[in-house]
Design a protein around this motif. Structure first.
Motif, PDB file in Angstrom:
ATOM      1  N   LEU A 122       0.386  -0.934  -0.116  1.00  0.00           N
ATOM      2  CA  LEU A 122      -0.136   0.270  -0.245  1.00  0.00           C
ATOM      3  C   LEU A 122       0.639   1.170   0.279  1.00  0.00           C
ATOM      4  O   LEU A 122       1.981   1.312   0.876  1.00  0.00           O
ATOM      5  CB  LEU A 122      -0.637  -0.136   1.258  1.00  0.00           C
ATOM      6  CG  LEU A 122      -1.873   0.814   1.423  1.00  0.00           C
ATOM      7  CD1 LEU A 122      -2.865   0.878  -0.039  1.00  0.00           C
ATOM      8  CD2 LEU A 122      -2.930   0.564   2.985  1.00  0.00           C
ATOM      9  N   ALA A 123       1.008   1.968  -0.817  1.00  0.00           N
ATOM     10  CA  ALA A 123       1.587   3.630  -1.226  1.00  0.00           C
ATOM     11  C   ALA A 123       0.405   4.342  -1.671  1.00  0.00           C
ATOM     12  O   ALA A 123      -0.325   3.995  -2.618  1.00  0.00           O
ATOM     13  CB  ALA A 123       3.181   3.559  -2.097  1.00  0.00           C
ATOM     14  N   PRO A 124       0.842   5.944  -1.591  1.00  0.00           N
ATOM     15  CA  PRO A 124       0.248   6.745  -2.166  1.00  0.00           C
ATOM     16  C   PRO A 124      -0.038   6.799  -3.789  1.00  0.00           C
ATOM     17  O   PRO A 124       1.926   5.822  -4.764  1.00  0.00           O
ATOM     18  CB  PRO A 124       1.023   8.311  -1.897  1.00  0.00           C
ATOM     19  CG  PRO A 124       2.066   7.751  -0.341  1.00  0.00           C
ATOM     20  CD  PRO A 124       2.213   6.273  -0.462  1.00  0.00           C
ATOM     21  N   VAL A 125      -0.941   7.299  -4.516  1.00  0.00           N
ATOM     22  CA  VAL A 125      -0.652   7.117  -5.940  1.00  0.00           C
ATOM     23  C   VAL A 125       0.810   7.627  -6.386  1.00  0.00           C
ATOM     24  O   VAL A 125       1.105   8.590  -6.144  1.00  0.00           O
ATOM     25  CB  VAL A 125      -2.072   7.481  -6.461  1.00  0.00           C
ATOM     26  CG1 VAL A 125      -1.911   7.718  -7.863  1.00  0.00           C
ATOM     27  CG2 VAL A 125      -3.506   7.021  -6.237  1.00  0.00           C
ATOM     28  N   HIS A 126       1.342   6.810  -7.412  1.00  0.00           N
ATOM     29  CA  HIS A 126       2.665   7.759  -8.167  1.00  0.00           C
ATOM     30  C   HIS A 126       2.218   8.018  -8.915  1.00  0.00           C
ATOM     31  O   HIS A 126       1.278   7.561 -10.193  1.00  0.00           O
ATOM     32  CB  HIS A 126       3.253   6.568  -8.868  1.00  0.00           C
ATOM     33  CG  HIS A 126       4.662   6.821  -9.673  1.00  0.00           C
ATOM     34  ND1 HIS A 126       5.625   7.785  -8.522  1.00  0.00           N
ATOM     35  CD2 HIS A 126       4.978   7.049 -11.028  1.00  0.00           C
ATOM     36  CE1 HIS A 126       6.392   7.501  -9.263  1.00  0.00           C
ATOM     37  NE2 HIS A 126       5.600   7.741 -11.276  1.00  0.00           N
ATOM     38  N   ASP A 127       2.752   9.741  -9.002  1.00  0.00           N
ATOM     39  CA  ASP A 127       1.536  10.800  -9.895  1.00  0.00           C
ATOM     40  C   ASP A 127       3.256  11.370 -10.801  1.00  0.00           C
ATOM     41  O   ASP A 127       4.025  12.051 -10.195  1.00  0.00           O
ATOM     42  CB  ASP A 127       1.799  11.702  -9.330  1.00  0.00           C
ATOM     43  CG  ASP A 127       0.346  12.512 -10.346  1.00  0.00           C
ATOM     44  OD1 ASP A 127       0.829  12.942 -11.779  1.00  0.00           O
ATOM     45  OD2 ASP A 127       0.067  13.874  -9.817  1.00  0.00           O
ATOM     46  N   GLU A 128       2.832  10.570 -12.462  1.00  0.00           N
ATOM     47  CA  GLU A 128       4.525  11.543 -13.008  1.00  0.00           C
ATOM     48  C   GLU A 128       4.226  12.276 -13.889  1.00  0.00           C
ATOM     49  O   GLU A 128       4.228  12.690 -14.942  1.00  0.00           O
ATOM     50  CB  GLU A 128       4.238  10.366 -14.234  1.00  0.00           C
ATOM     51  CG  GLU A 128       4.639   8.997 -13.583  1.00  0.00           C
ATOM     52  CD  GLU A 128       4.948   7.624 -15.111  1.00  0.00           C
ATOM     53  OE1 GLU A 128       5.173   7.908 -16.089  1.00  0.00           O
ATOM     54  OE2 GLU A 128       5.099   6.160 -14.317  1.00  0.00           O
ATOM     55  N   ARG A 129       2.951  13.036 -13.617  1.00  0.00           N
ATOM     56  CA  ARG A 129       3.216  14.724 -14.233  1.00  0.00           C
ATOM     57  C   ARG A 129       4.298  15.707 -14.371  1.00  0.00           C
ATOM     58  O   ARG A 129       5.422  15.568 -13.152  1.00  0.00           O
ATOM     59  CB  ARG A 129       1.443  15.572 -13.826  1.00  0.00           C
ATOM     60  CG  ARG A 129       0.592  14.667 -14.253  1.00  0.00           C
ATOM     61  CD  ARG A 129      -0.868  15.299 -13.836  1.00  0.00           C
ATOM     62  NE  ARG A 129      -1.122  14.993 -12.098  1.00  0.00           N
ATOM     63  CZ  ARG A 129      -2.041  15.513 -11.778  1.00  0.00           C
ATOM     64  NH1 ARG A 129      -2.493  16.321 -11.354  1.00  0.00           N
ATOM     65  NH2 ARG A 129      -2.669  14.895 -10.277  1.00  0.00           N
TER      66      ARG A 129
END
Length: 141
Positions: free
Chosen positions: A134-141
């Motif tokens: 479980l981890a925060p959503v990875h955001d590639e922006r």
């Protein structure tokens, strides 16, 4: 968020699905129930709640074969203990169910019912297991 599992049959399955449904409604996030993981990978979900540990292990394996990293690309929370054979060394996030305490309390409550009547019910808290899935959503922006 996706809940994967039947959500019916055993009382624990129905309780888990009801908890998921109430939780997504209370927080306003989008939640979908899938009986099987078939539609999971095209859904855009970033977290899956697996009804049983074996389901979580199967989902993690499918994610891996699709080039996804757990938990970077997809978080998995296993809601149940190992009830079916499963070969995994993954430390799943989830909950530890107090099974021995449940059995002990069930005997005590049954004794009370036999002596005094009634229909007692007691809820026991499950322990949160942080795990590694479980981890925060990875955001590639």
């Amino acid at each position: 968020m996706v809940y994967v599992g039947t959500g019916q049959g055993a009382e624990s399955y129905a309780d888990r699905l009801r908890g998921f449904t109430e939780g997504v409604a209370a927080t306003g996030v989008e939640g979908v129930h899938l009986e099987q993981a078939d539609g999971l990978f095209g859904s855009g979900a970033t977290v899956v709640f697996a009804e049983e540990l074996a389901d979580g292990a199967a989902i993690a394996e499918i994610a891996r074969t699709r080039g996804l990293d757990v938990p970077r690309d997809l978080s998995i929370v296993a809601l149940g203990a190992r009830t079916r054979p499963v070969s995994t060394d993954i430390d799943f996030a989830g909950f530890r169910i107090p099974r021995r305490e449940m059995g002990r309390r069930a005997v005590e409550l049954l004794t009370q019912v036999l002596e005094h009547g009634g229909v007692p019910q007691e809820l026991l808290a499950c322990e949160l297991v942080e795990g590694s899935t479980l981890a925060p959503v990875h955001d590639e922006r």
